[in-house]
Design a protein around this motif. Structure first.
Motif, PDB file in Angstrom:
ATOM      1  N   ASP A  30      48.187 -22.352  96.012  1.00  0.00           N
ATOM      2  CA  ASP A  30      48.495 -20.917  96.030  1.00  0.00           C
ATOM      3  C   ASP A  30      49.850 -20.657  96.674  1.00  0.00           C
ATOM      4  OD1 ASP A  30      46.103 -20.383  94.789  1.00  0.00           O
ATOM      5  OD2 ASP A  30      45.043 -19.833  96.630  1.00  0.00           O
ATOM      6  N   GLU A  31      50.135 -21.339  97.790  1.00  0.00           N
ATOM      7  CA  GLU A  31      51.415 -21.144  98.469  1.00  0.00           C
ATOM      8  C   GLU A  31      52.566 -21.654  97.615  1.00  0.00           C
ATOM      9  OE1 GLU A  31      54.458 -20.176 100.949  1.00  0.00           O
ATOM     10  OE2 GLU A  31      52.391 -19.437 100.938  1.00  0.00           O
ATOM     11  N   MET A  32      52.355 -22.777  96.963  1.00  0.00           N
ATOM     12  CA  MET A  32      53.397 -23.318  96.087  1.00  0.00           C
ATOM     13  C   MET A  32      53.683 -22.342  94.943  1.00  0.00           C
ATOM     14  SD  MET A  32      53.384 -27.050  94.293  1.00  0.00           S
ATOM     15  CE  MET A  32      54.848 -27.793  93.602  1.00  0.00           C
ATOM     16  N   ARG A  33      52.621 -21.745  94.396  1.00  0.00           N
ATOM     17  CA  ARG A  33      52.806 -20.776  93.306  1.00  0.00           C
ATOM     18  C   ARG A  33      53.601 -19.561  93.794  1.00  0.00           C
ATOM     19  NH1 ARG A  33      48.037 -20.630  91.755  1.00  0.00           N
ATOM     20  NH2 ARG A  33      48.274 -21.995  89.955  1.00  0.00           N
ATOM     21  N   HIS A  87      41.391 -12.783  89.627  1.00  0.00           N
ATOM     22  CA  HIS A  87      42.602 -12.544  90.416  1.00  0.00           C
ATOM     23  C   HIS A  87      43.526 -13.753  90.368  1.00  0.00           C
ATOM     24  CE1 HIS A  87      45.078 -12.204  94.122  1.00  0.00           C
ATOM     25  NE2 HIS A  87      45.069 -10.925  93.812  1.00  0.00           N
ATOM     26  N   ARG A  88      42.952 -14.944  90.464  1.00  0.00           N
ATOM     27  CA  ARG A  88      43.765 -16.155  90.392  1.00  0.00           C
ATOM     28  C   ARG A  88      44.432 -16.270  89.028  1.00  0.00           C
ATOM     29  NH1 ARG A  88      43.313 -21.051  88.205  1.00  0.00           N
ATOM     30  NH2 ARG A  88      44.425 -22.787  89.189  1.00  0.00           N
ATOM     31  N   GLN A  89      43.686 -15.949  87.990  1.00  0.00           N
ATOM     32  CA  GLN A  89      44.245 -16.038  86.647  1.00  0.00           C
ATOM     33  C   GLN A  89      45.429 -15.102  86.459  1.00  0.00           C
ATOM     34  OE1 GLN A  89      43.416 -18.088  83.824  1.00  0.00           O
ATOM     35  NE2 GLN A  89      42.650 -19.189  85.606  1.00  0.00           N
ATOM     36  N   GLN A  90      45.384 -13.938  87.096  1.00  0.00           N
ATOM     37  CA  GLN A  90      46.511 -13.015  87.004  1.00  0.00           C
ATOM     38  C   GLN A  90      47.783 -13.651  87.577  1.00  0.00           C
ATOM     39  OE1 GLN A  90      45.938 -10.059  85.218  1.00  0.00           O
ATOM     40  NE2 GLN A  90      44.089 -11.293  85.015  1.00  0.00           N
ATOM     41  N   HIS A  94      51.053 -14.642  85.444  1.00  0.00           N
ATOM     42  CA  HIS A  94      52.329 -14.053  85.862  1.00  0.00           C
ATOM     43  C   HIS A  94      53.385 -15.144  86.027  1.00  0.00           C
ATOM     44  CE1 HIS A  94      55.234 -11.490  87.784  1.00  0.00           C
ATOM     45  NE2 HIS A  94      55.163 -12.155  88.927  1.00  0.00           N
ATOM     46  N   THR A  95      52.997 -16.251  86.645  1.00  0.00           N
ATOM     47  CA  THR A  95      53.933 -17.359  86.850  1.00  0.00           C
ATOM     48  C   THR A  95      54.396 -17.943  85.525  1.00  0.00           C
ATOM     49  OG1 THR A  95      52.726 -17.922  88.877  1.00  0.00           O
ATOM     50  CG2 THR A  95      54.274 -19.555  88.043  1.00  0.00           C
ATOM     51  N   GLN A  96      53.451 -18.215  84.628  1.00  0.00           N
ATOM     52  CA  GLN A  96      53.793 -18.812  83.342  1.00  0.00           C
ATOM     53  C   GLN A  96      54.641 -17.856  82.498  1.00  0.00           C
ATOM     54  OE1 GLN A  96      53.019 -21.714  84.601  1.00  0.00           O
ATOM     55  NE2 GLN A  96      52.254 -22.486  82.652  1.00  0.00           N
ATOM     56  N   ALA A  97      54.353 -16.563  82.587  1.00  0.00           N
ATOM     57  CA  ALA A  97      55.137 -15.581  81.841  1.00  0.00           C
ATOM     58  C   ALA A  97      56.573 -15.513  82.363  1.00  0.00           C
ATOM     59  CB  ALA A  97      54.480 -14.210  81.912  1.00  0.00           C
ATOM     60  N   LEU A  98      56.737 -15.575  83.678  1.00  0.00           N
ATOM     61  CA  LEU A  98      58.088 -15.585  84.249  1.00  0.00           C
ATOM     62  C   LEU A  98      58.886 -16.774  83.729  1.00  0.00           C
ATOM     63  CD1 LEU A  98      57.579 -14.689  88.026  1.00  0.00           C
ATOM     64  CD2 LEU A  98      58.912 -13.382  86.360  1.00  0.00           C
ATOM     65  N   LEU A  99      58.249 -17.940  83.692  1.00  0.00           N
ATOM     66  CA  LEU A  99      58.919 -19.149  83.231  1.00  0.00           C
ATOM     67  C   LEU A  99      59.245 -19.053  81.749  1.00  0.00           C
ATOM     68  CD1 LEU A  99      59.814 -22.047  83.963  1.00  0.00           C
ATOM     69  CD2 LEU A  99      57.489 -22.800  83.424  1.00  0.00           C
ATOM     70  N   GLY A 149      47.020 -22.151  81.309  1.00  0.00           N
ATOM     71  CA  GLY A 149      48.427 -21.957  81.614  1.00  0.00           C
ATOM     72  C   GLY A 149      49.286 -21.782  80.375  1.00  0.00           C
ATOM     73  N   GLY A 150      48.643 -21.484  79.257  1.00  0.00           N
ATOM     74  CA  GLY A 150      49.385 -21.272  78.018  1.00  0.00           C
ATOM     75  C   GLY A 150      49.251 -22.382  77.003  1.00  0.00           C
ATOM     76  N   GLY A 151      48.514 -23.449  77.339  1.00  0.00           N
ATOM     77  CA  GLY A 151      48.400 -24.584  76.429  1.00  0.00           C
ATOM     78  C   GLY A 151      47.805 -24.225  75.089  1.00  0.00           C
ATOM     79  N   MET A 152      46.847 -23.298  75.078  1.00  0.00           N
ATOM     80  CA  MET A 152      46.232 -22.923  73.808  1.00  0.00           C
ATOM     81  C   MET A 152      47.164 -22.095  72.935  1.00  0.00           C
ATOM     82  SD  MET A 152      42.186 -22.356  74.661  1.00  0.00           S
ATOM     83  CE  MET A 152      42.370 -21.151  75.975  1.00  0.00           C
TER      84      MET A 152
END
Length: 264
Positions: A30-33, A87-90, A94-99, A149-152
């Motif tokens: 979580d902290e790394m994310r 909540h974790r999935q959000q 969000h992280t994957q969308a930013l990337l 994380g977007g793999g599908m």
């Protein structure tokens, strides 16, 4: 930006972001994310940064989700599991969308194992270059879950639907050579050349107009979901913006000056 879990260095307009948790094969805590999000936001906002290279410290690229987080999820009160998971999935999305939507070229320099969320994170980048030590596995099935994380979304676009199903249903490991053959990886290099080759490729990709690159990328990323009419419409709007950009004016003026000089 240098932190314990994320390192971000910028050289000549090329940012190199390193997932820096080598003792855990760069598993995403979580902290790394949180630090990853902050770094991506900085890269996206900094106009001096023209492209991003993403890699991992040590022997792995990213081992996926943090096992401690999985344990906490299992031990949470039954009435909180679903909401905590949502909540974790959000945060993950969000992280994957930013990337994925970063308005500049992004290259994953995969130095080792990219597993689960790590494999999805590589796919969220525009391009993937891999060393001989790289491997990919959509290992979610071994944990009784689906790629989150977007793999599908990303994997079928690289390898086709039947092959994506096979890789996701089995969770088997794909080495660097097979990944190149399948189209998961765009370029293959050696471990000692990985970062240098990725950074050189990033410079090559980002030489053009930053405005045109950002607008073109945003449209291309929607191509498979859009009709031809929608792509043409979005392209027309983007072109109208490009016409007003400083890069377009400078390029046209330089072209006209060169043409005039050739006629003399």
């Amino acid at each position: 930006m240098n932190t314990s879990l994320i390192e971000l260095q910028v050289d000549g307009g090329i940012a190199t972001l390193t997932l820096n948790r080598p003792d855990k094969r760069n598993a995403m805590s979580d902290e790394m994310r949180t630090q990853f999000i902050a770094a991506l936001e900085r890269v996206g906002a900094d106009k001096a940064i023209r492209a991003l290279v993403l890699t991992g410290a040590g022997k792995g690229f990213c081992a996926g989700g943090d096992i401690a987080g999985m344990e906490r999820r299992l031990n949470a009160p039954a009435g909180e599991v679903a909401f905590n998971g949502w909540h974790r999935q959000q945060r993950v999305h969000h992280t994957q969308a930013l990337l994925h939507t970063l308005p500049k070229p992004v290259i994953a320099a995969v130095n080792g194992a990219a597993s689960g969320l790590g494999a999805d994170t590589a796919l969220a980048c525009d391009f993937i270059i891999a060393s001989e030590w790289a491997s990919f596995t959509w290992s979610y099935i071994h944990r009784g879950i689906v790629p989150d994380g977007g793999g599908m979304y990303f994997l079928p676009r690289r390898v086709g639907l039947p092959k994506a199903k096979e890789l996701i249903f089995t969770g088997r490991k794909v080495d660097a050579d097979e990944a190149l053959d399948l189209g998961i990886v765009d370029r293959r290099t050696t471990a000692d050349r990985l970062l240098a080759d990725a950074q050189a490729w990033a410079r090559e990709l980002s030489q053009g107009s930053a405005t045109a690159l950002a607008l073109g990328k945003s449209i291309l990323d929607q191509t498979f979901e859009s009709s031809a009419q929608q792509v043409f419409a979005q392209g027309s709007q983007a072109q109208g913006i490009c016409y007003t950009s400083a890069e377009h004016r400078a390029a046209v003026e330089a072209f006209l000056a060169k043409s005039a000089a050739a006629k003399q």
